[in-house]
Design an enzyme around this catalytic site. Structure first.
Site, PDB file in Angstrom:
ATOM      1  N   GLU A 320       0.829  -1.199   0.000  1.00 16.86           N
ATOM      2  CA  GLU A 320       0.000   0.000   0.000  1.00 16.86           C
ATOM      3  C   GLU A 320       0.866   1.254   0.000  1.00 16.86           C
ATOM      4  OE1 GLU A 320      -3.521  -1.938   2.822  1.00 16.86           O
ATOM      5  OE2 GLU A 320      -2.101  -0.506   3.649  1.00 16.86           O
ATOM      6  N   CYS A 321       0.619   2.146  -0.931  1.00 12.96           N
ATOM      7  CA  CYS A 321       1.242   3.470  -0.966  1.00 12.96           C
ATOM      8  C   CYS A 321       2.766   3.378  -0.846  1.00 12.96           C
ATOM      9  CB  CYS A 321       0.633   4.367   0.112  1.00 12.96           C
ATOM     10  SG  CYS A 321       0.825   6.136  -0.228  1.00 12.96           S
ATOM     11  N   GLY A 322       3.348   3.757   0.290  1.00 12.69           N
ATOM     12  CA  GLY A 322       4.792   3.683   0.438  1.00 12.69           C
ATOM     13  C   GLY A 322       5.333   2.288   0.237  1.00 12.69           C
ATOM     14  N   SER A 411      -1.137  -0.766  -4.609  1.00 13.87           N
ATOM     15  CA  SER A 411      -1.931   0.425  -4.919  1.00 13.87           C
ATOM     16  C   SER A 411      -1.526   1.562  -3.996  1.00 13.87           C
ATOM     17  CB  SER A 411      -3.424   0.130  -4.744  1.00 13.87           C
ATOM     18  OG  SER A 411      -4.214   1.286  -4.995  1.00 13.87           O
TER      19      SER A 411
END
Length: 430
Positions: A320-322, A411
């Site tokens: 997720e993200c980072g 994502s």
């Protein structure tokens, strides 16, 4: 199951930056020091405020949100807290009535009275008008009173107090003081572990509150019992490696609870410090600040090879993200320094000077429909075609991509896994 009663307050404000986190943390620390069991919640999807609030209360902090978390799950969390706490505190988000759903919506839905925190540093009698507006804008809103923050002197506090209509309770004032300030970063506050003197700041805020504000417990609120839900042990025997360190720390406690309730064993590891992965079946790489640790991440070759081998073996990864940025070919920080990342997802990301995306998201995956949110300052360019794109319930155009490569799902969306436990289990089940 029957309802449970517990004193509770929702700490809100007319806008962001008024001092909600400071006041909530001060209340939590003050009552915890008195031996009370304090449970704190945060409205909305934020990660950083809960880190501070958990330190102040000594207990994990959970999110409450009528959309992302859902009304029934929010009811369950509050009901469970009421069974073990002497005081429940809920920190609002943005301004009291901002957003859909708003902090006011949550307060009305569960009957939790609002304590409005107003920055009084640059006002006098207008303080009373602002307080009146907050109380009367929605007549059905349960309203406890107001507390002035960043007051310049005792006399200044008296002026603010005297400006209030008789119908509004004065909870007191917190003085302006650098000893109580909580430094911020682009997501809000900095991470709790980055503040070496955090406990001293929290104690200073609690001391100031005890000297100048109302500190008695508020009236009890009745929290209705939730509908009982049973979870099948869909992850029984599954060992999930969860990245958790200064670079990857944006974890919802509810996500961890769910994975354990599904039967998984969680093993925490640090991509910054560990040379190898623990023996795991699946990996969960949450968001954080990889851009602040580019050199350390890029130089940890053994960890990179271990994660590449995990992926090559066809084992699940949720990033997720980072966590997703860590899996790209490369990441460039704001100072234009680029570092090689793991290369499991084709593409490059670059940190921006401004916010790139902020929105709630819901996405339909083959495994199910998950909710969450996105909040990032980077831009990603990838030739990979998205598996799916998120949708925003508030009509924003933000539609974050979800990428898939083998058993890797990645994502910008921070998923709230309890929004679909079956999907969460399917994503991480070998």
């Amino acid at each position: 199951m029957t309802s449970r009663n517990c004193p509770a307050l929702l700490i809100a404000a007319p806008a962001s930056g008024q001092g909600k986190t400071t006041v909530t943390a001060a209340l939590a620390r003050l009552h915890a020091r008195q031996g009370k069991r304090v449970r704190v919640f945060k409205c909305g999807p934020d990660f950083l405020d809960p880190m501070i609030l958990a330190r102040a209360s000594g207990k994990p902090v959970y999110q409450l949100d009528l959309w992302m978390v859902g009304e029934e799950e929010s009811r369950r969390l509050l009901w469970e807290a009421a069974g073990e706490a002497d005081l429940i505190l809920i920190e609002g988000v943005m301004g009291l009535f901002d957003g859909a759903p708003s902090a006011a919506d949550l307060a009305r839905r569960f009957g939790v009275p609002v304590l409005a925190v107003i920055d009084g540093s640059a006002m006098a009698q207008t303080f009373g008008a602002l307080a009146h507006g907050l109380k009367s804008f929605q007549p059905e809103l349960p309203f406890a009173g107001v507390l002035a923050n960043r007051v310049g002197s005792t006399r200044h506090g008296e002026i603010l107090r005297d400006s209030l209509p008789e119908s509004i309770r004065w909870y007191g004032a917190l003085p302006r003081s650098v000893d109580m300030e909580l430094p911020s970063r682009h997501l809000g506050l900095v991470q709790a572990e980055e503040l070496a003197d955090l406990d001293a700041r929290l104690d200073a805020a609690a001391d100031a509150l005890a000297q100048s504000a109302e500190t008695e417990l508020p009236p009890a609120v009745s929290f209705a019992a939730p509908t009982r839900v049973s979870l099948a042990p869909l992850l029984a025997g599954v060992r999930i490696g969860v990245a958790r360190d200064a670079a990857f720390a944006f974890l919802y406690q509810a996500n961890l609870d769910l994975l354990q309730a599904l039967g998984a064993e969680l093993l925490f590891f640090s991509p910054l410090r560990f040379a190898r992965l623990p023996a795991v079946d699946s990996l969960y790489l949450p968001g954080g600040y990889p851009e602040l640790h580019l050199r350390a991440l890029s130089r940890n070759g053994p960890m990179a090879e271990a994660i590449r081998a995990h992926h090559a073996a066809g084992k699940p990864i949720l990033a997720e993200c980072g966590g997703m940025l860590y899996l790209l070919d490369g990441l460039t920080d704001r100072g234009d320094e680029r570092a090689e990342m793991l290369g499991l997802l084709p593409g490059e990301a670059r940190m921006q000077q401004r916010l790139s995306a902020l929105a709630l998201q819901e996405v339909e995956l083959p495994e199910g429909r998950l909710r969450g949110h996105t909040f990032h300052h980077s831009m990603l360019e990838s030739p990979l075609q998205p598996l799916a794109r998120g949708e925003c319930p508030n009509y924003k155009r933000t539609a974050e991509a979800v990428y898939r490569s083998g058993r890797l799902t990645a994502s910008y969306i921070h998923f709230y896994l309890p929004s679909d436990p079956l999907a969460a289990a399917a994503l991480l089940r070998p």
